[in-house]
Scaffold this motif. Structure first.
Motif, PDB file in Angstrom:
ATOM      1  N   SER B 562     -57.691 -58.316 -27.121  1.00 44.21           N
ATOM      2  CA  SER B 562     -56.756 -59.295 -27.331  1.00 44.21           C
ATOM      3  C   SER B 562     -55.302 -58.902 -27.089  1.00 44.21           C
ATOM      4  O   SER B 562     -54.289 -59.658 -26.786  1.00 44.21           O
ATOM      5  CB  SER B 562     -56.880 -60.040 -29.106  1.00 44.21           C
ATOM      6  OG  SER B 562     -57.251 -58.733 -29.834  1.00 44.21           O
ATOM      7  N   GLY B 566     -52.555 -60.336 -24.717  1.00 42.73           N
ATOM      8  CA  GLY B 566     -51.111 -60.380 -24.875  1.00 42.73           C
ATOM      9  C   GLY B 566     -50.171 -59.860 -23.900  1.00 42.73           C
ATOM     10  O   GLY B 566     -49.100 -60.262 -23.517  1.00 42.73           O
ATOM     11  N   PRO B 604     -58.900 -68.562 -24.582  1.00 40.14           N
ATOM     12  CA  PRO B 604     -58.179 -67.567 -23.463  1.00 40.14           C
ATOM     13  C   PRO B 604     -58.927 -67.606 -22.243  1.00 40.14           C
ATOM     14  O   PRO B 604     -58.105 -67.172 -21.199  1.00 40.14           O
ATOM     15  CB  PRO B 604     -58.863 -66.514 -24.311  1.00 40.14           C
ATOM     16  CG  PRO B 604     -59.377 -66.519 -25.531  1.00 40.14           C
ATOM     17  CD  PRO B 604     -59.688 -68.071 -25.521  1.00 40.14           C
ATOM     18  N   ILE B 669     -52.746 -60.559 -30.352  1.00 41.73           N
ATOM     19  CA  ILE B 669     -52.101 -61.189 -29.000  1.00 41.73           C
ATOM     20  C   ILE B 669     -50.720 -61.500 -29.042  1.00 41.73           C
ATOM     21  O   ILE B 669     -50.032 -60.818 -28.439  1.00 41.73           O
ATOM     22  CB  ILE B 669     -52.972 -62.510 -28.608  1.00 41.73           C
ATOM     23  CG1 ILE B 669     -54.328 -62.353 -28.122  1.00 41.73           C
ATOM     24  CG2 ILE B 669     -51.898 -63.343 -27.763  1.00 41.73           C
ATOM     25  CD1 ILE B 669     -55.000 -63.826 -27.857  1.00 41.73           C
TER      26      ILE B 669
END
Lengths: 120, 677
Positions: B562, B566, B604, B669
């Motif tokens: 994650s 990001g 995502p 993220i």
């Protein structure tokens, strides 16, 4: 038998290698100003995402001149023929491998993996 | 009076204190609609009584009887019918229910398994049962208002309660107020502890004060020596291996922690005349509960009760009040720089018209902290003290004069904290705010861009509402602060139970805020960059601290999927910007990463796909540039961001992109999006 994700990653790598071949063509002639904005791998990426079979066909047509160029170098045994041969062999081996197992479902995960491995 | 009572009942209900006297003043149930409550609503509610009846004396069968209680709305006065539904057929039961379709029906069919559990508890049912047994009523019994008036025996609590309630509302009868007095049941599993701690002493005191003032109930504890037992909803969790010693000296208990020899908690025995009267079993129980309390750092006064499990011997009930010597909040209050005092100062600073003696208020606060609520009707301000159920710290709430419905609404929020946050809306532009700056005008009039100040104001308003200020408009100054996330985090700091909750809050509110800020930074919003609005950039620091407290360290989350996602989006932004700069373009479009970061939080896989599809041109251009550079010079200096992106992609190869994200993933993220440089 290849996994769907693995297959996608292979395709990404294949596109990457085709780009390298394309660049090698310009590199050997030192025509850097002539390099187009999209190399052959990036050009056929969009088609690959939608339909891998068509994409492979397109890539084959698109990369013929560069393959022939490298092959000619190998036959002529020029100074950089080993580099050309190495790149060509890697590309062709992977191409054959992908061509054998081309029947795969195209989904969003496949697309992602192709693109991620291409830009890696 | 009604309002007051309503507020109290609502407050008690929202906190989870075992009491329910819901007064539906305005809303009467429409006939046929949800006349029966769902099973989830059966909660163990009202438990205020004087004379406790030993439940073990009651037979099993009597439990099943009299449990059918409902209220008839056709009549003007509340009627509580008590029948035995087991004696009826199903059709009869249905008829019985349907006969009063307008009324609220509350029933609980007890299983045989639950009977044994119920025996451990005192609930309203045993009140009724005891009342019935004492009056030798074995038939279905209807308590009507007439009967209530004609009742001869008035020693029972039920009679007192009902008559008092009746007297209370008979006065209000002219204004069409009616009282659905309902009783519901819930069977929690207290079998491990066997003792029921009360962690909402302050509310209880408020109620008792309020009731004492009106002479409704005489709930005096110390003087008369009668038992006042209230059962809360204790959070029973695994009891730790460490627990403090308990020593008995005369009428007092002292709790000692293991490490320190100084008594950290005092415990007074209110009920028992001599400490010797308490048996060993009950002592053990008290130690158990003390252990529980001490581990969870409860603050306040607690009532404990212990009944004999065997049921053969009738044991005296022990009511113990634990008084903490020094609470953390008191410490905070003594420190002038603390959050509480600041809150007070801020609150009273906002109302210049009113002259309020701060010292008086601080006294009130101290009083409230000690457990006695200052619930004032006459003055301009209310002070409530709430304690979050479970391991939460108690919370002070200051309000100005608030309409009752707002008070009732907000009391739930106060008590429950974050859980019941509804969705909020972002308004575009504040037209009332007329600033001299031309840019500001344009900014406020622009409909497309999210007004971050307004956004923050919305959240901050809610925040303040939660923290205490209700009904006060936030001043529109340049010195407007953003969310004091540090302060909020301080509330949760140290309580590991609430870390997940904080993470939820962060994932719900602050992540989006943070992302918006970062987007503005990426897009170089000059207006945003001016001023002191960088305070919001503290959020990632606090988030990282939160993660640290949760046991998620930087080394671990730096290479989590994650976090990498990001950072991928952040780098995509930067690559696009680099390419645009290289092509000598002055006007930037909305950057791709900032466009799809919100979808990343939701889906995502889709977000990555969108990002890559839309950034193929930029990425390939950057890639070719780098390849070209390497071919000519043997070095790659430009498009460093593409290099970073490709590196993150290389790390991402090992992970499968998830379809759904948890709260912590969302936080990661946002951190990755913010911290990737």
């Amino acid at each position: 038998m290849l996994n769907n994700v693995e297959f996608a990653k292979k395709i990404g790598l294949l596109l990457k290698l085709s780009d390298e071949l394309h660049l090698f063509y310009y590199e050997s002639y030192k025509r850097f100003s002539m390099i187009p904005k999209m190399l052959c791998g990036g050009d056929s990426l969009n088609i690959f995402i939608s339909n891998p079979k068509k994409g492979l066909k397109y890539l084959k047509e698109r990369s013929i001149p560069f393959v022939n160029f490298c092959d000619a170098k190998r036959k002529q045994q020029t100074d950089d023929w080993k580099v050309a041969y190495g790149k060509l062999k890697r590309f062709l081996d992977l191409f054959d491998e992908v061509e054998q197992v081309i029947d795969y479902n195209v989904d969003i995960v496949f697309e992602n993996n192709v693109m991620l491995s291409y830009f890696n | 009076m009604l309002n007051e009572f309503m507020a109290i009942s609502k407050e008690m209900r929202s906190i989870g204190l075992g009491s329910d006297l819901l007064l539906h003043s305005m809303i009467q149930p429409s006939p046929g609609s949800n006349s029966l409550l769902k099973k989830e609503d059966y909660r163990f509610k009202i438990l205020l009584y004087k004379n406790r009846v030993d439940v073990s004396q009651i037979d099993h069968d009597t439990w099943s009887k009299y449990m059918y209680i409902y209220q008839d709305s056709k009549n003007q006065f509340p009627i509580i019918k008590i029948t035995n539904p087991y004696e009826m057929n199903e059709n009869q039961q249905k008829k019985f229910i349907d006969s009063d379709s307008g009324g609220l029906c509350f029933s609980k069919m007890l299983d045989k398994k639950n009977k044994e559990i119920l025996r451990k508890f005192s609930s309203v049912a045993d009140l009724f049962c005891s009342f019935l047994i004492r009056n030798k009523k074995t038939e279905p019994f209807f308590i009507t208002t007439e009967r209530l008036n004609n009742l001869k025996e008035k020693d029972g609590f039920l009679e007192d309660l009902l008559t008092k309630i009746y007297c209370l509302f008979s006065k209000e009868h002219k204004s069409k107020f009616w009282l659905p007095f309902y009783i519901t049941f819930d069977i929690p599993d207290y079998s491990e502890l066997g003792v029921y701690p009360l962690n909402h002493s302050s509310t209880f005191e408020a109620i008792s004060d309020a009731l004492n003032k009106k002479d409704l109930l005489n709930l005096s504890t110390n003087k008369t020596g009668t038992n006042v037992d209230i059962f809360g909803n204790p959070c029973i969790e695994s009891v730790a291996h460490k627990f403090p010693k308990l020593s008995v000296k005369g009428n007092k208990f002292f709790l000692y922690s293991r490490n320190q020899q100084t008594p950290c908690y005092k415990a007074y025995n209110v009920n028992a005349q001599n400490a010797c009267m308490i048996s060993e079993e009950s002592k053990q129980m008290i130690t158990k509960t003390a252990k529980f309390l001490f581990q969870n750092k409860f603050e306040g006064i607690y009532w404990f009760i212990h009944t004999n499990k065997s049921g053969k011997k009738q044991e005296k009930i022990v009511t113990v009040v634990f008084v903490p010597v020094e609470t953390e909040l008191q410490k905070k209050l003594s420190d002038s720089k603390s959050f509480l005092c600041r809150g007070i100062a801020k609150k009273y600073g906002e109302s210049p018209n009113k002259e309020i003696n701060v010292s008086q208020e601080s006294k009130d606060v101290i009083l409230a902290l000690k457990g006695s609520i200052a619930y004032k009707e006459n003055k301009n301000s209310y002070i409530f003290s709430f304690s979050i159920p479970g391991n939460g710290p108690s919370r002070m709430v200051y309000t100005s004069v608030v309409p009752m419905h707002e008070l009732v609404e907000s009391s739930e929020r106060w008590s429950l904290g974050w859980e019941n946050y509804d969705s909020f809306f972002i308004k575009n532009g504040d037209k009332k705010d007329k600033s001299k700056d031309v840019k500001n005008k344009e900014y406020y009039n622009s409909s497309k861009s999210i007004d971050i100040e307004n956004f923050c104001r919305v959240i901050n308003k809610r925040w303040n509402r939660r923290a205490g200020v209700v009904g006060n408009k936030i001043e529109k100054d340049n010195t407007f602060d953003f969310i004091h996330i540090e302060d909020v985090f301080n509330i949760f700091r140290g309580n590991k139970q609430y870390l997940n909750k904080t993470s939820e809050i962060l994932a719900y509110n602050h992540i989006y805020l943070l992302i918006d800020v970062v987007n503005r930074l990426h897009n170089k919003d000059s207006l945003f960059l001016n001023g002191t609005r960088f305070d919001i950039l503290k959020i990632p620091i606090v988030i990282s601290e939160l993660l640290y407290q949760m046991g998620i360290y930087k080394e671990s989350y730096n290479e989590s999927a994650s976090y990498l996602l990001g950072s991928l989006f952040a780098f995509a932004n930067k690559v696009q910007k680099d390419v645009l700069v290289a092509n000598e373009k002055t006007k930037f479009p909305r950057l791709i990463g900032s466009e799809y970061i919100y979808t990343l939080l939701e889906n995502p896989v889709k977000a990555v796909n969108l990002l890559m599809r839309h950034s193929i041109v930029y990425l390939s251009e950057a890639k070719i540039c780098r390849m070209k550079e390497y071919a000519t010079n043997g070095k790659c200096e430009t498009h460093y961001n593409y290099f970073c992106l490709s590196k993150t992609l290389e790390k991402l190869k090992n992970f499968d992109i998830p379809n759904k994200l948890e709260n912590i993933d969302k936080i990661l993220i946002a951190l990755g999006y913010f911290l990737s440089k």
